[in-house]
Design a protein around this motif. Sequence first.
Motif, PDB file in Angstrom:
ATOM      1  N   ASP A  55       0.856  -1.188   0.000  1.00 30.60           N
ATOM      2  CA  ASP A  55       0.000   0.000   0.000  1.00 30.60           C
ATOM      3  C   ASP A  55       0.894   1.242   0.000  1.00 30.60           C
ATOM      4  O   ASP A  55       1.853   1.291   0.783  1.00 30.60           O
ATOM      5  CB  ASP A  55      -0.914  -0.003   1.231  1.00 30.60           C
ATOM      6  CG  ASP A  55      -1.953   1.106   1.190  1.00 30.60           C
ATOM      7  OD1 ASP A  55      -2.739   1.121   0.218  1.00 30.60           O
ATOM      8  OD2 ASP A  55      -1.959   1.956   2.100  1.00 30.60           O
ATOM      9  N   PRO A  56       0.640   2.221  -0.853  1.00 25.50           N
ATOM     10  CA  PRO A  56      -0.430   2.250  -1.857  1.00 25.50           C
ATOM     11  C   PRO A  56      -0.189   1.255  -2.991  1.00 25.50           C
ATOM     12  O   PRO A  56       0.848   0.580  -3.042  1.00 25.50           O
ATOM     13  CB  PRO A  56      -0.383   3.688  -2.368  1.00 25.50           C
ATOM     14  CG  PRO A  56       1.029   4.124  -2.138  1.00 25.50           C
ATOM     15  CD  PRO A  56       1.455   3.443  -0.862  1.00 25.50           C
ATOM     16  N   PRO A  58       1.038  -0.384  -6.086  1.00 22.87           N
ATOM     17  CA  PRO A  58       2.225  -0.126  -6.919  1.00 22.87           C
ATOM     18  C   PRO A  58       1.894   0.530  -8.255  1.00 22.87           C
ATOM     19  O   PRO A  58       2.702   1.307  -8.781  1.00 22.87           O
ATOM     20  CB  PRO A  58       2.805  -1.529  -7.123  1.00 22.87           C
ATOM     21  CG  PRO A  58       2.411  -2.268  -5.878  1.00 22.87           C
ATOM     22  CD  PRO A  58       1.028  -1.757  -5.550  1.00 22.87           C
ATOM     23  N   TYR A  59       0.704   0.244  -8.805  1.00 23.13           N
ATOM     24  CA  TYR A  59       0.291   0.865 -10.070  1.00 23.13           C
ATOM     25  C   TYR A  59       0.288   2.389  -9.932  1.00 23.13           C
ATOM     26  O   TYR A  59       0.697   3.101 -10.854  1.00 23.13           O
ATOM     27  CB  TYR A  59      -1.098   0.370 -10.457  1.00 23.13           C
ATOM     28  CG  TYR A  59      -1.627   0.933 -11.762  1.00 23.13           C
ATOM     29  CD1 TYR A  59      -1.497   0.218 -12.950  1.00 23.13           C
ATOM     30  CD2 TYR A  59      -2.261   2.180 -11.821  1.00 23.13           C
ATOM     31  CE1 TYR A  59      -1.978   0.732 -14.148  1.00 23.13           C
ATOM     32  CE2 TYR A  59      -2.739   2.699 -13.012  1.00 23.13           C
ATOM     33  CZ  TYR A  59      -2.600   1.974 -14.177  1.00 23.13           C
ATOM     34  OH  TYR A  59      -3.069   2.493 -15.361  1.00 23.13           O
ATOM     35  N   ASP A  60      -0.179   2.905  -8.784  1.00 20.92           N
ATOM     36  CA  ASP A  60      -0.250   4.356  -8.578  1.00 20.92           C
ATOM     37  C   ASP A  60       1.124   4.996  -8.650  1.00 20.92           C
ATOM     38  O   ASP A  60       1.288   6.097  -9.190  1.00 20.92           O
ATOM     39  CB  ASP A  60      -0.885   4.662  -7.218  1.00 20.92           C
ATOM     40  CG  ASP A  60      -2.327   4.196  -7.101  1.00 20.92           C
ATOM     41  OD1 ASP A  60      -2.881   3.717  -8.113  1.00 20.92           O
ATOM     42  OD2 ASP A  60      -2.908   4.313  -6.011  1.00 20.92           O
ATOM     43  N   ILE A  61       2.124   4.318  -8.069  1.00 21.96           N
ATOM     44  CA  ILE A  61       3.485   4.859  -8.046  1.00 21.96           C
ATOM     45  C   ILE A  61       4.132   4.741  -9.426  1.00 21.96           C
ATOM     46  O   ILE A  61       4.783   5.670  -9.911  1.00 21.96           O
ATOM     47  CB  ILE A  61       4.339   4.127  -6.993  1.00 21.96           C
ATOM     48  CG1 ILE A  61       3.662   4.168  -5.609  1.00 21.96           C
ATOM     49  CG2 ILE A  61       5.737   4.729  -6.931  1.00 21.96           C
ATOM     50  CD1 ILE A  61       3.458   5.551  -5.053  1.00 21.96           C
ATOM     51  N   LEU A  62       3.926   3.603 -10.075  1.00 18.71           N
ATOM     52  CA  LEU A  62       4.550   3.362 -11.380  1.00 18.71           C
ATOM     53  C   LEU A  62       3.992   4.269 -12.460  1.00 18.71           C
ATOM     54  O   LEU A  62       4.725   4.772 -13.317  1.00 18.71           O
ATOM     55  CB  LEU A  62       4.341   1.896 -11.778  1.00 18.71           C
ATOM     56  CG  LEU A  62       5.144   0.858 -10.990  1.00 18.71           C
ATOM     57  CD1 LEU A  62       4.622  -0.543 -11.272  1.00 18.71           C
ATOM     58  CD2 LEU A  62       6.622   0.938 -11.341  1.00 18.71           C
ATOM     59  N   CYS A  88      -1.506  -9.692   8.839  1.00 14.89           N
ATOM     60  CA  CYS A  88      -1.451  -9.080   7.515  1.00 14.89           C
ATOM     61  C   CYS A  88      -0.324  -8.061   7.566  1.00 14.89           C
ATOM     62  O   CYS A  88      -0.351  -7.121   8.370  1.00 14.89           O
ATOM     63  CB  CYS A  88      -2.765  -8.400   7.145  1.00 14.89           C
ATOM     64  SG  CYS A  88      -2.732  -7.667   5.478  1.00 14.89           S
ATOM     65  N   ILE A  89       0.699  -8.282   6.746  1.00 15.78           N
ATOM     66  CA  ILE A  89       1.878  -7.408   6.714  1.00 15.78           C
ATOM     67  C   ILE A  89       1.758  -6.494   5.505  1.00 15.78           C
ATOM     68  O   ILE A  89       1.715  -6.963   4.364  1.00 15.78           O
ATOM     69  CB  ILE A  89       3.165  -8.237   6.637  1.00 15.78           C
ATOM     70  CG1 ILE A  89       3.267  -9.176   7.852  1.00 15.78           C
ATOM     71  CG2 ILE A  89       4.389  -7.327   6.552  1.00 15.78           C
ATOM     72  CD1 ILE A  89       4.398 -10.177   7.759  1.00 15.78           C
ATOM     73  N   ILE A  90       1.685  -5.191   5.751  1.00 15.17           N
ATOM     74  CA  ILE A  90       1.502  -4.221   4.666  1.00 15.17           C
ATOM     75  C   ILE A  90       2.797  -3.440   4.476  1.00 15.17           C
ATOM     76  O   ILE A  90       3.209  -2.670   5.349  1.00 15.17           O
ATOM     77  CB  ILE A  90       0.343  -3.257   4.967  1.00 15.17           C
ATOM     78  CG1 ILE A  90      -0.951  -4.041   5.247  1.00 15.17           C
ATOM     79  CG2 ILE A  90       0.140  -2.292   3.797  1.00 15.17           C
ATOM     80  CD1 ILE A  90      -2.120  -3.163   5.663  1.00 15.17           C
TER      81      ILE A  90
END
Length: 249
Positions: A55-56, A58-62, A88-90
């Motif tokens: 999170d966030p 990865p598409y948003d960053i790429l 749950c590890i984020i």
Amino acid sequence: MKVIGINGTDFSLMEPLSACIGFFDGMHRGHQALMQETVSYAKQNQIKSALICFDPDPYDILHKEKNRHIFSMNQRLKLVERFGFDFCIIIRFSDEVMKMDPKDFVLNYLNRMNLKYLVYGFDFNFGYKGKGSSATLQEFGTFDLKMVPECRYYGKKISSTRIKENLLKGNFRLVNRLLGFDYCINLKVNKCSKKGRKWLIEAVAADMDVLIPKDGIYPDIFTIQNGIFLLESDKEYSPNEILEIVVKT
């Protein structure tokens, strides 16, 4: 279930873990194959189970733009817990993580998680330009590995992309088949007015990052007009109240 947020490489997890890794947008039948293998191994070997995600998105960053999701993060966390995970590890996805050499991602993240077993999908890649692969995990990882093959439905891959395409068509029947459970969406009430013996609710998606299904009339569920949800209820709701709508087919 305990949620652990990781921001950077200054962390340590002491308990031995069986874990699966991915973005897990859809929590669909393909993802469930990974999750079931992870939890099963943990129980058989009497260790804890964990789902590792990012999170966030990865598409948003790429791509420097927002990607619409099938489920919000809060919905996904509830689903992870439902499947029986202990953790749950984020991992916070950033430019630094995006540009990290795949070897360094394994050494600085995965090897520091005390993993005994890592489950991943056949198409999982990671690190700079997605160059990290199964071979990278095998070479540098300090844990056993399990790759889960492609999961198909009627001859086509089950994927978040396929689910999104059918949500945009309003094809809830196929969406539910691909998910393996009933699709649901959280709505925030805008207003509620009396209509005979019923209450008419006007609402919007509670999380603006989720994908909105196609406009249309869906009998006994809701009507969607320009992204606004209209539905009837036997009880009154207050503005800003959150409703979870489950779409059964």
